[in-house]
Design an enzyme around this catalytic site. Structure first.
Site, short mmCIF file in Angstrom:
data_model
loop_
_atom_site.label_atom_id
_atom_site.label_comp_id
_atom_site.label_asym_id
_atom_site.label_seq_id
_atom_site.Cartn_x
_atom_site.Cartn_y
_atom_site.Cartn_z
N TYR A 106 0.90 -1.27 -0.14
CA TYR A 106 -0.03 0.10 0.01
C TYR A 106 0.94 1.14 0.02
O TYR A 106 1.81 1.31 0.72
CB TYR A 106 -0.67 0.13 1.17
CG TYR A 106 -1.60 1.34 1.42
CD1 TYR A 106 -2.86 1.45 1.29
CD2 TYR A 106 -0.97 2.49 1.87
CE1 TYR A 106 -3.51 2.55 1.23
CE2 TYR A 106 -1.71 3.73 2.08
CZ TYR A 106 -2.94 3.75 1.73
OH TYR A 106 -3.54 4.92 1.86
N GLU A 157 -3.30 7.36 -4.37
CA GLU A 157 -3.05 6.09 -3.28
C GLU A 157 -3.27 5.01 -4.25
O GLU A 157 -4.08 4.77 -5.27
CB GLU A 157 -4.41 6.01 -2.23
CG GLU A 157 -4.40 4.74 -1.54
CD GLU A 157 -5.70 4.82 -0.94
OE1 GLU A 157 -5.80 5.14 0.12
OE2 GLU A 157 -6.61 3.80 -1.50
#
Ligand code: GDP
Ligand code: MN
Length: 398
Positions: free
Chosen positions: A101, A189
């Site tokens: 992530y 993101e």
């Protein structure tokens, strides 16, 4: 503005970040064509401006054209946590070895940028981060300095890109930062940033963005041609589009009373007052829109606002609620009269003024002797009057 995944992937790809080939499709015919072009297996992914689509059944693997069509028939009618699916992305399915992530976001409180990364990416990232907060690494990028290769490398090393080489991860981080800056984003993101490839073949392994979420700063739209290329043609509201062209903050609602005010808070409470009045009067009359003319609005802004609100055929009356501060009530009054002159207005307009130049503004309206202009002393009274008149106009013009 939040981008759809397929649009966000486009921005990442423009920076040279690896992302599997994908095609946006909106019906089963387009899905069939897209899937054949992409090849099998492919993933069919709900395009909706909200995360956790996988857990909601919005991401499906398809090994054949029939499976791709079937998946899209299940996904396209879905509403995921209140968000209607806008289409699907048909993308190459990759063999995932590991999920990371990484995100870069604007941190308003510290006036800098946050880089967050963890080796435990994927759909459970929040849960794992809660249980193992130490596994999430955070780094600040100062607005005055830059994020360089050294910083990106040490970040990549600290979060342990053990399945990929650190240089590649640092390269992705730097490209994300460039994507963030170049596009005036508030969030970039990637989850998962996946290590893909054949587990037995070292040379086939690489990092690849399988999902992307990007939010753009609306205040910077003027630097990007208004982000026309991301315009959502499927869900656009004619009135909202028109208002946007004039730089007005307008939200279309379903009721009968047009509401115009200055300041978001005042307009919100005006909406409540109208709804309350409709309920009290037992008519169920509701606000037709939210329109904030903002601070320092001119007569011209007021006139444009009225013409947009009144172009909605649902509108039966208008409630203008202005607390004069930088916006002077006499200017607003002039705007109302200008609009009345330009447009053939037959609907009642209820006005409540207070604050800067309120008396002057009311005098201007009074002197105009226009039967469509009604003046009320308080917000409550004005809301009651506007709701009553909306019901009345509706009945008499039927
Ligand atoms: P989200 O649930 O909205 O975050 O949607 P994602 O695009 O992140 O998809 C959810 C999960 O589906 C990912 O974490 C992956 O595990 C999986 N996924 C998505 N694309 C692929 C793919 O191409 N191959 C494989 N094996 N898994 C994928
Ligand atoms: Mn995701």
């Amino acid at each position: 503005m939040d981008l759809y995944e397929y649009q966000a992937r486009q921005l990442l790809a423009e920076q040279g970040i690896d992302t599997p080939k994908g095609i946006f499709a909106q019906n089963s015919h387009e899905v069939a064509e897209a899937a054949d072009e992409i090849g099998y297996p492919c993933v069919v992914k709900a395009q909706v401006r909200i995360g956790h689509r996988g857990q909601a059944g919005g991401v499906k693997l398809a090994k054949t054209q029939d499976e791709a069509i079937l998946s899209s028939e299940q996904i396209l009618p879905m509403t995921i946590r209140g968000h209607k699916v806008n289409g699907v992305l048909v993308a190459e399915a990759k063999n995932v070895l590991h999920e990371y992530y990484v995100s870069i976001s604007l941190d308003r409180s510290s006036r800098d940028f946050d880089v967050l990364a963890t080796a435990n990416g994927g759909t459970e990232v929040e849960e794992i981060a809660k249980e193992h907060p130490e596994s999430v690494k955070r780094l600040h990028i100062s607005a005055l300095q830059d994020f360089d290769m050294d910083a990106a490398r040490s970040m990549a090393e600290s979060i342990g890109f053990y399945h990929a080489d650190v240089d590649q991860a640092a390269d992705v981080l730097l490209k994300m930062w460039k994507c963030f800056k170049d596009n005036d984003a508030t969030l970039v993101e990637i989850n998962p940033l996946a290590k893909i490839g054949d587990s037995d073949d070292e040379s086939s392994k690489k990092l690849c963005a399988l999902d992307a979420k990007i939010s753009l700063d609306d205040n910077a739209a003027f630097r990007h041609d208004g982000w026309k290329r991301f315009a959502d043609t499927t869900h656009t509201d004619m009135f909202e589009e028109h208002a946007k062209e004039h730089g007005l903050h307008y939200v279309h609602l379903k009721g009968e009373v047009g509401v115009i005010g200055n300041g978001a808070g005042l307009v919100m409470s005006s909406l409540d007052a109208v709804s309350g009045a409709g309920e009290e009067q037992g008519t169920g009359v509701k606000p037709a829109n939210f329109l904030d003319i903002g601070g320092g609005a001119s007569a011209e802004v007021m006139s444009t606002s009225l013409s947009i609100v009144l172009s909605d055929p649902q509108v039966e009356s208008v409630f203008v609620n202005v607390y004069g501060s930088i916006t002077a009530c006499d200017q607003v009054a002039q705007g109302i009269l200008e609009a009345l002159k330009k447009l053939n207005i037959s609907k009642p307009i209820v006005v409540r003024f207070d604050g800067n130049a309120a008396a002057k503004g009311l005098k201007i309206l009074e002197d105009a002797h226009n039967p469509n202009i009604h003046v009320s002393a308080t917000m409550e009274e004005a809301a009651q009057e506007a709701a009553r008149l909306a019901k009345h106009t509706k009945e008499t013009t039927k």
